[in-house]
Scaffold this active site. Structure first.
Site, PDB file in Angstrom:
ATOM      1  N   THR A 128       0.387  29.212  14.758  1.00  0.00           N
ATOM      2  CA  THR A 128       0.859  29.141  15.902  1.00  0.00           C
ATOM      3  C   THR A 128      -0.297  28.519  16.716  1.00  0.00           C
ATOM      4  OG1 THR A 128       1.348  29.252  18.590  1.00  0.00           O
ATOM      5  CG2 THR A 128      -0.132  31.942  17.024  1.00  0.00           C
ATOM      6  N   TYR A 171      -1.597  38.055  21.676  1.00  0.00           N
ATOM      7  CA  TYR A 171      -1.082  37.011  20.557  1.00  0.00           C
ATOM      8  C   TYR A 171      -1.475  36.158  20.232  1.00  0.00           C
ATOM      9  CZ  TYR A 171       2.371  33.743  18.674  1.00  0.00           C
ATOM     10  OH  TYR A 171       3.544  33.367  18.488  1.00  0.00           O
TER      11      TYR A 171
END
Length: 357
Positions: A128, A171
């Site tokens: 990501t 995350y």
């Protein structure tokens, strides 16, 4: 000659996994979907795949945290696309331990199995843009509809892989740790592993919500005449990549796995395919014939990037890949799919539950 072993897609019933499985199955490949079906909407994706491809599709309903189940699946695979993940920053802040177990330990389960195989398959891991942190040092110029970097080079090219890593949120930490393991296993154990640091991917089969998949979420809320919650001022900018262009990049990476092993690439639509949240809302108003969506603004979320656009030059130089779908074309296709999906749901009864086979 095509390897007779199936292609393994962890998280294969998710948005990207469903599109990838469909493409591979249409090309005559055998595909093993590995998914615990925990995310809302993925059962419908799996039912659709099963209906479209009953002959070459296998399904393992299992969790990426189950090391034995992972080992059995990876040992069968000719290629591994590791997409299974906890994908929401908000969920990671609520339950960091589960976020770590899925994203970091789950990835290690995959890598450890590969390390012990005589002929390990190549692996592509989807990371990501959050590994670059909030990009708080980037000076921005703000207009009525978007913010853009003051630096002309960054504005023209986007963020490249030389940007220092700065993990924000549990995350960001779990995905960042996972990708570093993926890269190191290429160095330490000669595995053919590749990392894609992805920006905003969108397209059919996306079950968007406030935490992830904002393009589909905005379009669904607008067509339902629901309220859109905007966290911050809505001037945040992202580059958008249509899922079919991502799949092209996936397959190029796999075909060049020997040469690209141990590398991380930024993958997104790039500077030519960007939207702010406000700009997407304006497009949705046009699509609805001038009816503006209802919007409610709230406080910006912790660690949110005001601006992130991918510089995809490294992967383009390595493979010749370029995005082909414009934002306008991609939004039109997604809108038509959402319309058709809503119409089909309204006219059909409950879908059949798919069992593993």
């Amino acid at each position: 000659m095509t390897d007779a072993r199936p292609v393994l897609i962890t998280g294969g019933a998710g948005f990207i996994g469903t599109n990838l499985a469909d493409r591979l199955l249409r090309a005559g490949r055998d595909v093993l979907v590995f998914d615990n079906l925990s995310r809302r909407g993925v059962q419908a994706n799996l039912d659709w795949l099963w209906e479209q491809h009953p002959e070459h599709l296998s399904v393992e309903i299992a969790d990426i945290r189950d090391a034995d189940a992972v080992a059995a699946a990876v040992a069968r695979a000719s290629e591994v696309y590791h997409l299974a993940a906890q994908v929401a920053v908000t969920s990671s802040l609520t339950d960091p331990r589960t976020d770590f177990e899925i994203n970091a330990r789950g990835t290690l389960n995959v890598l450890e199995t590969m390390r012990q195989l005589t002929d390990p398959p190549p692996l592509l891991f989807t990371s990501t843009n959050k590994v670059y942190g909030a990009l708080a040092d980037v000076q921005l110029e703000v207009s009525a509809e978007r913010c853009m970097p003051a630096d002309a080079t960054l504005r023209a090219q986007g963020v490249d892989e030389t940007r220092p890593l700065e993990f924000h949120s549990p995350y960001g930490c779990s995905k960042g740790a996972a990708e570093q393991y993926v890269l190191d296993y290429a160095r330490s154990f000669d595995l053919r592993t590749i990392v894609f640091r992805m920006s905003c991917i969108y397209g059919p089969h996306q079950q968007g919500n406030e935490d992830q998949g904002w393009v589909a979420h905005f379009m669904k809320r607008a067509r339902e005449r629901g309220t859109l919650n905007i966290y911050g001022d809505g001037l945040q900018v992202r580059d958008l990549l249509y899922v079919e262009d991502l799949l092209d990049a996936f397959q190029l990476a796999m075909r060049n796995a020997e040469r690209l092993a141990g590398q991380a690439f930024n993958i997104g639509g790039g500077p030519l395919n960007t939207l702010s949240l406000r700009e997407l809302i304006a497009r949705l108003q046009e699509r609805s014939g001038g009816q503006p969506p209802r919007v409610q603004y709230g406080r910006a979320r912790r660690g949110d990037q005001r601006y992130y656009v991918s510089n995809t030059g490294a992967f383009s130089a390595a493979t010749g890949w370029r995005p082909r779908m414009t934002v306008a074309q991609g939004l039109e296709r997604l809108g038509k799919w959402l319309d058709a999906s809503a119409a089909a749901s309204a006219s059909a009864g409950p879908p059949p539950m798919v069992a593993a086979r």
